[in-house]
Write a protein that holds these residues in place. Structure first.
Motif, PDB file in Angstrom:
ATOM      1  N   ILE A  57       0.861  -1.175   0.000  1.00  0.00           N
ATOM      2  CA  ILE A  57       0.000   0.000   0.000  1.00  0.00           C
ATOM      3  C   ILE A  57       0.901   1.229   0.000  1.00  0.00           C
ATOM      4  CG2 ILE A  57      -1.862   1.212   1.191  1.00  0.00           C
ATOM      5  CD1 ILE A  57      -2.579  -1.643   0.218  1.00  0.00           C
ATOM      6  N   LYS A  73      -3.186   0.133   6.884  1.00  0.00           N
ATOM      7  CA  LYS A  73      -2.422  -0.429   5.759  1.00  0.00           C
ATOM      8  C   LYS A  73      -2.168  -1.918   5.958  1.00  0.00           C
ATOM      9  CE  LYS A  73       0.091   3.744   4.493  1.00  0.00           C
ATOM     10  NZ  LYS A  73       1.416   4.364   4.439  1.00  0.00           N
ATOM     11  N   GLN A  83      -7.564  -1.338  -3.502  1.00  0.00           N
ATOM     12  CA  GLN A  83      -7.603  -0.078  -4.235  1.00  0.00           C
ATOM     13  C   GLN A  83      -9.013   0.508  -4.256  1.00  0.00           C
ATOM     14  OE1 GLN A  83      -4.923   1.784  -5.415  1.00  0.00           O
ATOM     15  NE2 GLN A  83      -6.604   3.262  -5.408  1.00  0.00           N
TER      16      GLN A  83
END
Length: 195
Positions: A57, A73, A83
């Motif tokens: 990420i 994350k 995403q």
């Protein structure tokens, strides 16, 4: 609605060869998620080259405070639609007067940061209500402060109603792709306007 979740551990070859897994999958009339590896948490990524760290990420997750970036994350690293989840946060988290918050646990001591390992709460500042949406980074699940209705079903056909839990939060959707992302944003707008 009744939901049964079963998790098998093994290599892809072992799972493909398993007669038990084959029989269970054939008994289910609906879609079954594909097998994926269990996430592993490693403190020092440089220490073990053979570990699968999931998705990388890059950058910050929009709207999330600095204190929660690493935790979010880490969860997103194993979300196949990471995403699209980030795109959801980039849109809904930047609407006027929206704040993205972690959880204030009952055991939280004064001065300790909020907990970002469970879910993120999107809340309209100044609202007398709780969050308009609760977002789970690890799975892409979004729970909205809405009641399921025919209008909701038209706006988001992939959303589903909840029958348990807080009666104000009765609509869920899993962000899995661009189609469900668009539906989630439409639901978020309805929930935002209602708070």
């Amino acid at each position: 609605m009744k939901l049964t979740y079963v998790c098998f551990e093994g290599t892809p070859q072992e799972l493909d060869a398993s007669e038990v897994v084959r029989e269970l999958v054939q008994q289910r009339p609906r879609a079954v998620d594909t097998a994926r590896r269990t996430p592993q948490v490693v403190v020092d990524p440089d220490s073990d080259d053979d570990v699968d760290f999931g998705w990388l990420i890059d950058g910050d997750v929009p709207g999330v405070a600095e204190e929660g970036q690493d935790a979010v994350k880490a969860q997103l690293a194993f979300n196949p639609a990471a995403q699209q989840f980030i795109d959801f946060m980039a849109e809904a988290g930047t609407w006027e007067s929206v704040g993205v918050h972690g959880i204030k646990r009952q055991t939280l001591q004064e001065g300790e940061p909020l907990d970002y390992t469970g879910y993120l709460r999107l809340r309209r500042k100044g609202s007398q209500y709780g969050g308009f949406a609760y977002a789970f980074a690890a799975t892409g699940l979004i729970n909205f402060r809405l009641q399921h209705s025919d209008e909701i079903a038209k706006v988001a056909p992939d959303a589903y109603p909840l029958t348990k839990g807080n009666y104000r939060y009765r609509v869920n959707i899993h962000i899995r792709d661009e189609k469900t992302l668009k539906q989630a944003l439409a639901l978020a707008e309805l929930a935002y306007d209602a708070t």
